[in-house]
Design an enzyme around this catalytic site. Structure first.
Site, PDB file in Angstrom:
ATOM      1  N   VAL A 159      11.155   6.136   8.815  1.00 16.31           N
ATOM      2  CA  VAL A 159      10.376   7.195   8.169  1.00 16.31           C
ATOM      3  C   VAL A 159       8.901   6.824   8.014  1.00 16.31           C
ATOM      4  CG1 VAL A 159      12.189   8.459   6.959  1.00 16.31           C
ATOM      5  CG2 VAL A 159      11.327   6.344   5.963  1.00 16.31           C
ATOM      6  N   GLU A 209       7.595   2.208  -6.341  1.00 19.29           N
ATOM      7  CA  GLU A 209       7.769   1.751  -4.951  1.00 19.29           C
ATOM      8  C   GLU A 209       7.968   2.963  -4.040  1.00 19.29           C
ATOM      9  OE1 GLU A 209       7.113  -0.127  -2.668  1.00 19.29           O
ATOM     10  OE2 GLU A 209       8.070  -2.034  -3.139  1.00 19.29           O
ATOM     11  N   ASP A 210       7.577   2.821  -2.793  1.00 15.35           N
ATOM     12  CA  ASP A 210       7.777   3.948  -1.865  1.00 15.35           C
ATOM     13  C   ASP A 210       9.168   3.922  -1.252  1.00 15.35           C
ATOM     14  OD1 ASP A 210       6.981   1.613  -0.548  1.00 15.35           O
ATOM     15  OD2 ASP A 210       6.125   2.682   1.147  1.00 15.35           O
ATOM     16  N   ASP A 267      14.632  -1.012   0.987  1.00 12.58           N
ATOM     17  CA  ASP A 267      15.394  -1.189   2.216  1.00 12.58           C
ATOM     18  C   ASP A 267      16.419  -2.300   1.956  1.00 12.58           C
ATOM     19  OD1 ASP A 267      16.042  -1.874   4.937  1.00 12.58           O
ATOM     20  OD2 ASP A 267      14.213  -0.899   5.580  1.00 12.58           O
ATOM     21  N   LYS A 312      17.214   3.436   0.810  1.00 10.97           N
ATOM     22  CA  LYS A 312      18.157   3.355   1.938  1.00 10.97           C
ATOM     23  C   LYS A 312      19.275   2.406   1.529  1.00 10.97           C
ATOM     24  CE  LYS A 312      15.069   3.663   5.986  1.00 10.97           C
ATOM     25  NZ  LYS A 312      14.563   2.843   7.119  1.00 10.97           N
ATOM     26  N   LYS A 355       0.817  -1.198   0.000  1.00  9.73           N
ATOM     27  CA  LYS A 355       0.000   0.000   0.000  1.00  9.73           C
ATOM     28  C   LYS A 355       0.859   1.260   0.000  1.00  9.73           C
ATOM     29  CE  LYS A 355      -2.924  -2.190   3.454  1.00  9.73           C
ATOM     30  NZ  LYS A 355      -3.282  -2.072   4.907  1.00  9.73           N
ATOM     31  N   GLY A 356       2.089   1.134   0.463  1.00  6.35           N
ATOM     32  CA  GLY A 356       2.910   2.320   0.739  1.00  6.35           C
ATOM     33  C   GLY A 356       3.130   3.241  -0.446  1.00  6.35           C
ATOM     34  N   ASP A 381       4.043   3.879   6.534  1.00  7.35           N
ATOM     35  CA  ASP A 381       3.323   3.691   7.801  1.00  7.35           C
ATOM     36  C   ASP A 381       4.214   3.170   8.927  1.00  7.35           C
ATOM     37  OD1 ASP A 381       3.665   0.980   6.772  1.00  7.35           O
ATOM     38  OD2 ASP A 381       2.178   0.374   8.256  1.00  7.35           O
ATOM     39  N   ARG A 411       0.075   7.140   7.132  1.00  8.21           N
ATOM     40  CA  ARG A 411       0.235   7.100   5.667  1.00  8.21           C
ATOM     41  C   ARG A 411      -0.236   8.393   5.007  1.00  8.21           C
ATOM     42  NH1 ARG A 411       1.601   1.784   3.984  1.00  8.21           N
ATOM     43  NH2 ARG A 411       0.615   0.101   5.144  1.00  8.21           N
TER      44      ARG A 411
HETATM   45  C1  PRP Z   1       7.733  -1.891   2.196  1.00  9.07           C
HETATM   46  C2  PRP Z   1       8.011  -1.201   0.881  1.00  9.07           C
HETATM   47  C3  PRP Z   1       8.645  -2.263   0.047  1.00  9.07           C
HETATM   48  C4  PRP Z   1       9.390  -3.091   1.063  1.00  9.07           C
HETATM   49  C5  PRP Z   1      10.823  -2.652   1.059  1.00  9.07           C
HETATM   50  O1  PRP Z   1       6.498  -2.537   2.112  1.00  9.07           O
HETATM   51  O2  PRP Z   1       6.841  -0.694   0.293  1.00  9.07           O
HETATM   52  O3  PRP Z   1       7.695  -3.036  -0.643  1.00  9.07           O
HETATM   53  O4  PRP Z   1       8.811  -2.834   2.348  1.00  9.07           O
HETATM   54  O5  PRP Z   1      11.589  -3.441   1.931  1.00  9.07           O
HETATM   55  P1  PRP Z   1      12.749  -4.414   1.407  1.00  9.07           P
HETATM   56  O6  PRP Z   1      13.579  -3.633   0.437  1.00  9.07           O
HETATM   57  O7  PRP Z   1      13.505  -4.725   2.682  1.00  9.07           O
HETATM   58  O8  PRP Z   1      12.130  -5.610   0.810  1.00  9.07           O
HETATM   59  P2  PRP Z   1       5.705  -3.107   3.368  1.00  9.07           P
HETATM   60  O9  PRP Z   1       5.947  -4.573   3.448  1.00  9.07           O
HETATM   61  O10 PRP Z   1       6.007  -2.276   4.584  1.00  9.07           O
HETATM   62  O11 PRP Z   1       4.175  -2.931   2.942  1.00  9.07           O
HETATM   63  P3  PRP Z   1       3.275  -1.597   2.742  1.00  9.07           P
HETATM   64  O12 PRP Z   1       3.785  -0.923   1.483  1.00  9.07           O
HETATM   65  O13 PRP Z   1       1.890  -2.125   2.554  1.00  9.07           O
HETATM   66  O14 PRP Z   1       3.422  -0.711   3.963  1.00  9.07           O
END
Ligand code: PRP
Length: 179
Positions: free
Chosen positions: A152, A98-99, A102, A130, A42-43, A158, A164
């Site tokens: 963040v 993508e938001d 990581d 990051k 969702k991010g 979130d 969000r």
């Molecule tokens: C977050 C983000 C990426 C992922 C990045 O999603 O949107 O999809 O984590 O992390 P990584 O590089 O370590 O794989 P999240 O699982 O928090 O879901 P959301 O977007 O619904 O909050």
């Protein structure tokens, strides 16, 4: 500023300016093409909406929800598809929105999975990166902001499904997630 915020990392104005710049770069890349622009729920939803509104390129919109097992587990090779694309992407140009990146696990595996469907191209645009946290070899083609390893929130991001809808990217107070 929200009381759970330590400080604002990226203001609405900074984000708006950068999103416009990146949208213009994407317009150049996709000139005379019609990409399938994929929002990873969702991010990414807030960034996705602002990005596509700033792109002139005709595009199709699609949505995916995925989750990957976290880095450091033995199952980093797995990606759970919670919602798949509606579009058949064979022969299409795909832009993943993508938001945040990581560890890189999610997008590394997602890109690999989508490539098996034989698209013409797959590119990634991320609001935040990051790089210090990276565990998988994954480089987005377009990054709006590289950031330090901070917790963040806002502009789609979130903590426990909160924050969000904040219009800026802020750093969450440690007291919120350590209590
Ligand atoms: C977050 C983000 C990426 C992922 C990045 O999603 O949107 O999809 O984590 O992390 P990584 O590089 O370590 O794989 P999240 O699982 O928090 O879901 P959301 O977007 O619904 O909050």
């Amino acid at each position: 500023m929200h009381p759970d915020c330590e400080r604002i990392l990226l203001t609405e104005e900074q984000i708006t300016r950068r999103v416009k710049e990146v949208a213009a770069q994407l317009d150049k890349l996709y000139e005379n093409r019609k990409p399938v622009v994929v929002c990873i729920l969702k991010g990414s939803v807030v960034f996705f909406v602002d990005l596509i509104r700033n792109m002139q390129t005709p595009c199709e919109l699609d949505f995916m929800a995925v989750s990957s097992y976290g880095a450091g587990t033995t199952s980093t090779g797995e990606l759970i598809i919670k919602k798949d694309l509606a579009a058949d992407i064979r022969g299409r140009d795909v832009l993943i929105v993508e938001d945040i990146i990581d560890s890189g696990n999610t997008l590394y595996h997602l890109k690999k999975m989508l490539n098996k469907r034989e698209p013409a191209s797959v590119n990634i645009v991320t609001l935040l990166d990051k790089p210090a946290r990276r565990q998988m070899p994954l480089e987005p083609e377009y990054t709006c902001f590289e950031i330090e390893d901070e917790f963040v929130i806002g502009y789609g991001l979130d903590y426990a499904e909160n924050y969000r809808n904040l219009p800026y990217v802020g750093i969450l107070k440690r007291s919120v997630y350590e209590k």
